[in-house]
Design a protein around this motif. Structure first.
Motif, mmCIF file in Angstrom:
data_model
loop_
_atom_site.group_PDB
_atom_site.id
_atom_site.type_symbol
_atom_site.label_atom_id
_atom_site.label_comp_id
_atom_site.label_asym_id
_atom_site.label_seq_id
_atom_site.Cartn_x
_atom_site.Cartn_y
_atom_site.Cartn_z
ATOM 1 N N ILE A 34 45.597 47.351 24.969
ATOM 2 C CA ILE A 34 46.466 46.477 25.486
ATOM 3 C C ILE A 34 46.558 46.918 27.019
ATOM 4 N N ALA A 35 46.310 47.986 27.359
ATOM 5 C CA ALA A 35 46.431 48.429 28.885
ATOM 6 C C ALA A 35 44.986 47.825 29.583
ATOM 7 N N THR A 36 43.963 47.972 28.735
ATOM 8 C CA THR A 36 42.653 47.324 29.377
ATOM 9 C C THR A 36 42.811 45.986 29.345
ATOM 10 N N LEU A 37 43.420 45.113 28.581
ATOM 11 C CA LEU A 37 43.605 43.612 28.613
ATOM 12 C C LEU A 37 44.452 43.381 29.781
ATOM 13 N N GLU A 38 45.274 44.136 30.159
ATOM 14 C CA GLU A 38 46.410 44.129 31.129
ATOM 15 C C GLU A 38 45.891 44.175 32.650
ATOM 16 N N ARG A 39 44.884 45.391 32.529
ATOM 17 C CA ARG A 39 44.118 45.678 33.851
ATOM 18 C C ARG A 39 43.146 44.464 34.070
ATOM 19 N N ALA A 40 42.570 44.203 33.329
ATOM 20 C CA ALA A 40 41.440 42.957 33.228
ATOM 21 C C ALA A 40 42.048 41.863 34.034
ATOM 22 N N ASN A 41 43.324 41.300 33.049
ATOM 23 C CA ASN A 41 43.995 40.181 33.637
ATOM 24 C C ASN A 41 44.601 40.294 35.408
ATOM 25 N N ILE A 42 45.011 41.269 35.314
ATOM 26 C CA ILE A 42 45.852 41.336 36.690
ATOM 27 C C ILE A 42 44.594 41.714 37.846
ATOM 28 N N SER A 43 43.539 42.400 37.406
ATOM 29 C CA SER A 43 42.452 42.403 38.552
ATOM 30 C C SER A 43 41.490 41.336 38.672
ATOM 31 N N GLN A 44 41.526 40.416 37.533
ATOM 32 C CA GLN A 44 41.161 39.201 37.732
ATOM 33 C C GLN A 44 41.645 38.265 38.771
ATOM 34 N N SER A 45 42.598 38.065 38.643
ATOM 35 C CA SER A 45 43.450 37.305 39.795
ATOM 36 C C SER A 45 43.229 37.487 41.244
ATOM 37 N N HIS A 46 42.986 39.069 41.255
ATOM 38 C CA HIS A 46 42.565 39.203 43.095
ATOM 39 C C HIS A 46 41.048 39.046 43.078
ATOM 40 N N TRP A 47 40.280 39.284 42.020
ATOM 41 C CA TRP A 47 38.830 39.340 42.165
ATOM 42 C C TRP A 47 38.248 38.125 42.371
ATOM 43 N N ARG A 48 38.994 37.086 41.560
ATOM 44 C CA ARG A 48 38.478 35.677 42.038
ATOM 45 C C ARG A 48 38.696 35.098 43.399
ATOM 46 N N GLN A 49 39.473 35.884 44.065
ATOM 47 C CA GLN A 49 39.668 35.509 45.339
ATOM 48 C C GLN A 49 38.839 36.104 46.551
ATOM 49 N N THR A 50 38.294 37.339 45.676
ATOM 50 C CA THR A 50 36.946 37.841 46.744
ATOM 51 C C THR A 50 36.047 37.109 47.149
ATOM 52 N N PRO A 51 35.599 37.222 48.379
ATOM 53 C CA PRO A 51 34.499 36.428 48.717
ATOM 54 C C PRO A 51 33.208 36.403 48.052
ATOM 55 N N LEU A 52 32.425 35.655 47.659
ATOM 56 C CA LEU A 52 31.368 35.572 46.843
ATOM 57 C C LEU A 52 30.427 36.579 47.459
ATOM 58 N N SER A 53 30.306 36.710 49.014
ATOM 59 C CA SER A 53 29.424 37.767 49.524
ATOM 60 C C SER A 53 29.802 39.146 49.123
ATOM 61 N N GLN A 54 31.181 39.369 49.115
ATOM 62 C CA GLN A 54 31.737 40.990 48.573
ATOM 63 C C GLN A 54 31.157 40.956 47.078
ATOM 64 N N ARG A 55 31.543 40.106 46.287
ATOM 65 C CA ARG A 55 31.225 40.219 44.971
ATOM 66 C C ARG A 55 29.710 40.445 44.941
ATOM 67 N N LYS A 56 28.818 39.869 45.491
ATOM 68 C CA LYS A 56 27.404 40.129 45.421
ATOM 69 C C LYS A 56 27.105 41.509 46.025
ATOM 70 N N ALA A 57 27.821 41.949 47.057
ATOM 71 C CA ALA A 57 27.590 43.256 47.645
ATOM 72 C C ALA A 57 27.930 44.339 46.481
ATOM 73 N N TYR A 58 29.012 44.224 45.573
ATOM 74 C CA TYR A 58 29.288 45.157 44.671
ATOM 75 C C TYR A 58 28.329 45.090 43.608
ATOM 76 N N CYS A 59 28.082 44.072 43.295
ATOM 77 C CA CYS A 59 27.255 44.048 42.173
ATOM 78 C C CYS A 59 25.839 44.525 42.396
ATOM 79 N N THR A 60 25.187 44.289 43.698
ATOM 80 C CA THR A 60 24.053 44.881 44.081
ATOM 81 C C THR A 60 24.026 46.415 44.240
#
Length: 470
Positions: A34-60
């Motif tokens: 339950i805690a994992t699902l809640e964290r995933a949903n909350i974090s995704q609402s912020h992550w989707r607003q993170t610029p793609l350039s930053q998402r690329k940097a994290y993945c790299t």
């Protein structure tokens, strides 16, 4: 979710190398899930607003971090699932190739689709993230299969929960460490150790928007059943019974070396490994003789020894399943060309199994119709292109198919008649990340890798703007 696992329930991984317990992990509790699902949903609402350039940097950064531990990871792969240590490093090379390619194309793949100008209007289509993606990964290529979905899912703005096979649980921990070292925001990537019941219940959760499953056909049915009525997106990469056709004009040296490697690499435990070989009658005997020589060059033994080129299967039950395929074929008239005594490490009642080359096989034998998933090369004589194509299509699976020939134009014509997701000419058993990876029939549905892979991890959102008249 109502199931509460035993507080003492643990996951134990038994190494096929020596039958020792190499990993012991507690299974996730209901509260953990339950805690994992809640964290995933909350974090995704912020992550989707993170610029793609930053998402690329994290993945790299995460891939860079993972690669710094490649020697340790290679050793863990060999212990957990039995791949020879000399080949285990190749998995991370593939991970790097696929991840960096998907990172390199994501800007273009995720760019909004603009339409022709219409006076007074602005119209475009955005690729919106789905939400939380649940990735269920198998043991046979534990990092490659997982990374196919994890990296593009994160790039597209989704959060990810990974459930890895109980045979390779350390892979999920190493991926978690890599993303943590990269500084990925908490909750965007997480992993869970789950039993079957809790896995099914997580698939059915309304907090999951997409499920990616790689595994058996029966496992795929379980995913579809668990997700029924919840309207999730589902991506399934299931089994294969991949054929190769050796035409009379093929370069036999190349064909033999490539097909035998495609059949025996990873102990034959590959969904896109070669399991059926159709050889033109005029070169059949020569192909078989050369294949015997090629197979005898393999050395079966402990996956921890560098000299080993063929390790044990993942467990004794898997080896027994392959033995049953071989035995049934022989009882029905197939000819076995390899003496088990030529591979002293092969022993009944263990996961150590000698490779086998079978001829005089037919489609009435399980070895030609069911997924064997072991070190067996089954060869059937054919007399024409038409016969070869008909036999190649005579399967409930449709992942890949290969044709070996010097006539590329004719090969392409034949390839257009084959019911598969990937068609090879003069090669096999390889995923090019620039090409879509997909299966048909019982090999699954959905698509991974390439620009098209992002479409399965996003949804279209149309913007239709009418401008005020001045």
């Amino acid at each position: 979710m109502t199931h509460q696992p035993d507080e003492n329930a643990v996951l134990q991984t038994v190494s096929p190398a020596d039958n020792s317990i190499v990993v012991t992990q507690p299974l996730a509790s209901q509260e953990d899930i339950i805690a994992t699902l809640e964290r995933a949903n909350i974090s995704q609402s912020h992550w989707r607003q993170t610029p793609l350039s930053q998402r690329k940097a994290y993945c790299t950064k995460a891939i860079d971090a993972l690669l710094t531990h490649k020697e340790m990871i290679a050793c863990e792969i060999s212990w957990m699932m039995g791949r020879p240590i000399r080949y285990s490093n190749s998995e991370l090379r593939g991970v790097e190739e696929r991840a960096r390619y998907m990172i390199s194309i994501c800007d273009e793949a995720l760019e909004p689709i603009t339409l022709n100008e219409k006076p007074g209007f602005t119209r475009y289509i955005k690729h919106e993230p789905l939400g939380t993606v649940f990735v269920i990964a198998p043991w046979n290529y534990p990092y490659l299969t997982a990374i196919n979905s994890i990296i593009p899912a994160l790039l597209a703005g989704n959060s990810v929960i990974l459930k890895h096979s109980s045979q390779t649980p350390l892979c999920s921990e190493r991926l978690q460490q890599a993303f943590d070292e990269a500084g990925l925001p908490k909750g965007v990537f997480q992993h869970l150790f789950l039993n079957h019941t809790d896995t099914e219940q997580l698939i059915a959760s309304e907090q999951i928007q997409h499920v990616v499953f790689t595994g058996s056909v029966s496992g795929g049915r379980m995913v579809e059943k668990a997700a029924a009525g919840h309207f999730h997106n589902i991506g399934l990469e299931l089994g294969g019974k991949d054929p190769a056709y050796i035409r009379a004009d093929a370069d036999l040296d190349h064909a033999v070396a490539t097909v035998i490697d495609g059949a025996l690499f990873n102990g034959g435990q590959s969904c896109c490994g070669i399991e059926r070989v159709y050889v033109d009658a005029t070169v059949h005997d020569e192909f078989v003789n050369r294949a015997k020589e090629e197979i005898h060059a393999y050395q079966l033994g402990s996956p921890l020894e560098y000299e080993t080129t063929l390790g044990p299967l993942v467990r004794t039950a898997a080896a027994d399943f392959v033995r049953a395929h071989i035995q049934q074929a022989i009882e029905m008239g197939a000819t076995a060309h390899i003496n088990e005594s030529d591979f002293p490490a092969s022993k009944p009642g263990t996961p150590y199994l000698a490779p086998q080359l079978l001829t005089d096989v037919t489609h009435q034998m399980r070895v030609m119709t069911e997924e064997t998933f072991g070190p067996v090369v089954a060869v059937q004589k054919v007399h024409s292109d038409h016969e070869a194509v008909a036999l190649m299509n005579d399967s409930e699976f449709g992942l890949t198919a290969s044709i070996f020939t010097r006539d590329t134009k004719q090969a392409i014509k034949l390839g257009e008649q084959l019911d598969v997701g990937t068609f090879f000419v003069n090669r096999c058993d390889y995923l090019d990340p620039a090409l879509a990876w997909a299966g048909v029939k019982h090999s699954g549905r959905g698509c991974a890798l390439s620009k098209l892979g992002f479409e399965t991890l996003t949804r279209p959102k149309s913007f239709h703007i009418k401008h005020p008249q001045e």
